[in-house]
Design a protein around this motif. Sequence first.
Motif, PDB file in Angstrom:
ATOM      1  N   GLY A  64     -23.531 -31.302  -8.795  1.00 27.39           N
ATOM      2  CA  GLY A  64     -23.700 -30.814  -7.427  1.00 27.39           C
ATOM      3  C   GLY A  64     -22.387 -30.488  -6.743  1.00 27.39           C
ATOM      4  N   GLU A  65     -21.248 -30.922  -7.307  1.00 22.71           N
ATOM      5  CA  GLU A  65     -19.937 -30.659  -6.709  1.00 22.71           C
ATOM      6  C   GLU A  65     -19.127 -29.642  -7.511  1.00 22.71           C
ATOM      7  N   LEU A  66     -19.766 -28.984  -8.486  1.00 22.71           N
ATOM      8  CA  LEU A  66     -19.039 -28.041  -9.338  1.00 22.71           C
ATOM      9  C   LEU A  66     -18.422 -26.912  -8.520  1.00 22.71           C
ATOM     10  N   THR A  67     -19.170 -26.334  -7.603  1.00 21.96           N
ATOM     11  CA  THR A  67     -18.610 -25.247  -6.790  1.00 21.96           C
ATOM     12  C   THR A  67     -17.517 -25.757  -5.862  1.00 21.96           C
ATOM     13  N   ASP A  68     -17.607 -27.022  -5.444  1.00 24.12           N
ATOM     14  CA  ASP A  68     -16.558 -27.591  -4.591  1.00 24.12           C
ATOM     15  C   ASP A  68     -15.245 -27.736  -5.371  1.00 24.12           C
ATOM     16  N   VAL A  69     -15.343 -28.152  -6.638  1.00 22.48           N
ATOM     17  CA  VAL A  69     -14.135 -28.286  -7.458  1.00 22.48           C
ATOM     18  C   VAL A  69     -13.537 -26.908  -7.736  1.00 22.48           C
ATOM     19  N   PHE A  70     -14.395 -25.909  -7.937  1.00 21.29           N
ATOM     20  CA  PHE A  70     -13.912 -24.534  -8.106  1.00 21.29           C
ATOM     21  C   PHE A  70     -13.154 -24.078  -6.862  1.00 21.29           C
ATOM     22  N   ALA A  71     -13.714 -24.356  -5.695  1.00 15.98           N
ATOM     23  CA  ALA A  71     -13.037 -23.976  -4.442  1.00 15.98           C
ATOM     24  C   ALA A  71     -11.705 -24.708  -4.301  1.00 15.98           C
ATOM     25  N   LEU A  72     -11.684 -25.958  -4.734  1.00 14.22           N
ATOM     26  CA  LEU A  72     -10.443 -26.734  -4.700  1.00 14.22           C
ATOM     27  C   LEU A  72      -9.379 -26.068  -5.576  1.00 14.22           C
ATOM     28  N   ALA A  73      -9.775 -25.639  -6.768  1.00 14.94           N
ATOM     29  CA  ALA A  73      -8.831 -24.961  -7.663  1.00 14.94           C
ATOM     30  C   ALA A  73      -8.303 -23.684  -7.029  1.00 14.94           C
ATOM     31  N   GLN A  74      -9.189 -22.913  -6.431  1.00 18.45           N
ATOM     32  CA  GLN A  74      -8.755 -21.672  -5.790  1.00 18.45           C
ATOM     33  C   GLN A  74      -7.777 -21.934  -4.651  1.00 18.45           C
ATOM     34  N   SER A  75      -8.029 -22.979  -3.887  1.00 15.96           N
ATOM     35  CA  SER A  75      -7.175 -23.264  -2.736  1.00 15.96           C
ATOM     36  C   SER A  75      -5.767 -23.670  -3.146  1.00 15.96           C
ATOM     37  N   HIS A  76      -5.597 -24.110  -4.391  1.00  9.02           N
ATOM     38  CA  HIS A  76      -4.271 -24.510  -4.872  1.00  9.02           C
ATOM     39  C   HIS A  76      -3.705 -23.514  -5.886  1.00  9.02           C
ATOM     40  N   GLY A  77      -4.323 -22.344  -5.967  1.00  6.87           N
ATOM     41  CA  GLY A  77      -3.812 -21.325  -6.869  1.00  6.87           C
ATOM     42  C   GLY A  77      -3.891 -21.709  -8.324  1.00  6.87           C
ATOM     43  N   ALA A  78      -4.878 -22.516  -8.686  1.00  9.93           N
ATOM     44  CA  ALA A  78      -5.021 -22.982 -10.062  1.00  9.93           C
ATOM     45  C   ALA A  78      -6.162 -22.240 -10.750  1.00  9.93           C
ATOM     46  N   GLN A  79      -6.009 -22.012 -12.042  1.00  9.44           N
ATOM     47  CA  GLN A  79      -7.116 -21.488 -12.819  1.00  9.44           C
ATOM     48  C   GLN A  79      -8.179 -22.585 -12.949  1.00  9.44           C
TER      49      GLN A  79
END
Length: 740
Positions: free
Chosen positions: A580-595
Amino acid sequence: MRICILTRGDLFPTDHGAAVKIVRTAEALSIAGEPCCVVTDDPAVYLRFVDGVCQRVAYPPKVRAAQEWPLVRRGGRFAEGLLGRLGYPAEEYFLYRPMFDVAWWMRAIAVGELEGITVFQAEFPGYGVPAWVASRFCDGATSSVVQHNVEWERLGDFGHDVSKIRAIEQFVLGRVDDVIAVSVDDKARMVNAGTEQGKITVIPHGVDLARFGSAVGADIRSVHGIAATAPLLFFHGTLHYWPNTQAVRFIVEKLLPVLLASKPDLRIIIAGQNPPKYYEHPAVVTPGSVDRLEDYIAAADVCVCPVFAGGGTRMKLLEYMAAGAAVVSSTKGAEGIQYRPGVELEIADDAQAMAHLISALIDDPSRRASLGRAARNFARAYDWSAVAEASLKMYGGDGRGEDWNPRFSAAQRPIVDAHLPADRVMAKPLTMLLLINRGCNLRCSFCDLWADPEHMDVPGRLIPLLDQAVAIGTKTLVITGGEPFMHPDLFVAVAAAKARGMSVNITTNGTLIDKRFDELVASGVDSLSFSIDGLGPTHDELRGQIGAFKRTMKGLKRVRQTLPEMAVSIYCVVTAKNVGELTDVFALAQSHGAQFDFWPVNDAPDLYLKTPKDRATWASAVAEIAQQDLSVAARAEYYGLATDYHAGGLGTVRCLGLVEQYGVTYQGDLIPCCVWGKPELVVGNVFEQPLSELWASNTACSVRTDLFRDGCAVGCYNHSLYEFELGTGMSFQLPELSAT
């Protein structure tokens, strides 16, 4: 054994054949044994190679001052005058002046005494006199000359009177203790001229397998405005060197007219220093010297080597072959290596025959692929590390006076991808997945590698293993654990891999980065992969430690702020507890410029996505991420099957284990991938049998073939599956399953 190479000064940038040979030799010798020194015409510094890394070392003040004595300085001008009287061409005085230049002798002697040199190795006979002189001043030292060509014959081909040149160079070859020829033909020429046969050892040139084994050539055509459908040929060399200039003339005046008659859109890229503009042609692209030589080779349909003069081993030919290119060469161009015509490369000696072979290869992609695989297999025995090992053995008395080509041929390894489709592409460079330790500061619920800590011996076992890894073409090292940052010699391992030209990734939970941040900054690590399996409380629960998420994020933020150029990824293992938090972790990666990359948890049935709700949440998250990430969209089918895997509906799956990737554990077990702890996958032990032997063993060949034909049932669902599809164009599911 400490070797000092005496040679020309134009070594950097390393963009011509002589420089490549000399620098790669020094690097490989320093990796195989003790530091290797290089003396050039630079009066201020010499080079010291240590574990493959080049250092500039200043001469002591007395040595620098001595070179400024008036008699010594006048000696250089005297040397050039004498060279003119002997018949040497003025543009090549720099290659032969050391024979009569006292300053050169002084530098060689000084380095011999400073570094404890035992062998003075002259590259070209012009450096043989200072090598011989220095060996007489240094107790117990010997001297040698490496003949890149038979120099007096090369100059004779250019129209020079070589009667005096031949005599002086024969004198030099007679004085030194050893002569290294790079082809049997060159040895025969020197023996016929009077050099003692027993002192001439044939050791061919080598090739950088790690570099040329991972070429892609993705954008070369577009950079030079060449249509994707246009047949493309490639040739390279130092283009003012007369044999290469002749080759360009042959291409433009004889070969192209025949080829263009049937293939009017054909183009050829001719790369290298000083292209002869007087041979310009609409079908010829001359980019000059290029940095990404391997990509130019990979972009071509056929590489050509129409060389009809000179001697020695054509390094360009080995580079083409190491890159897996289909090659058409003249007989002279392929001199010095023991190839099989029609198997590893095609041979023709006139324009009509060469054009016929090239056209046939352009029209038959399967034949090109087959020829390229055999060529790559042939070149695998000629890595610079093997050349360095041969030289060291020869200096020790093993194989002195022999032709080493049969030993190189005997070392050729079986083709590891012969069982795969002929038109497959490489999904990634050959990658070693290194489990450098057991032991972790966290206690993940889906992993048991935190128990029973144990570290791999880096100086004693890993560093020799890295040399073997490079020899089989390994380009990338992925260091994992356990937690790699717990290993005390982690950055010793990184430095050793970087010195051998590898790209290095570390996969980490990120909680220990602060403690070793200075080491990380200084290490040159290419990329970090952070494991984040949900937001704060969820991540901490799965990782078995309160506060783990906060510490991981602190490490991630510090890396992004201090090392913005470093590539950073976030990996997420998806379970029933965090889907249920998969999209949240994706957003976290984007916010830090991480793949971002993610996959369903392996081998943990209690965490599988089995309920309709979990499966729907997974599908929704994948769809949402795919809208923002094209790489996820491209793998939609792979992600769609993930819940079938958790439901037990996939059975066996296929991968490219032991082809494009392999795993090595801290105990030395060689396996096809990173599925640790599965004894049925173990091929052998690299601490008991060299990796180069295991890689070519019948066991390894059988395992890699079985992985393709019959699949694997150990419970893996990871990168290797969509990489299989990318590399082969086939489904990772077995045909009978994917058809249902």
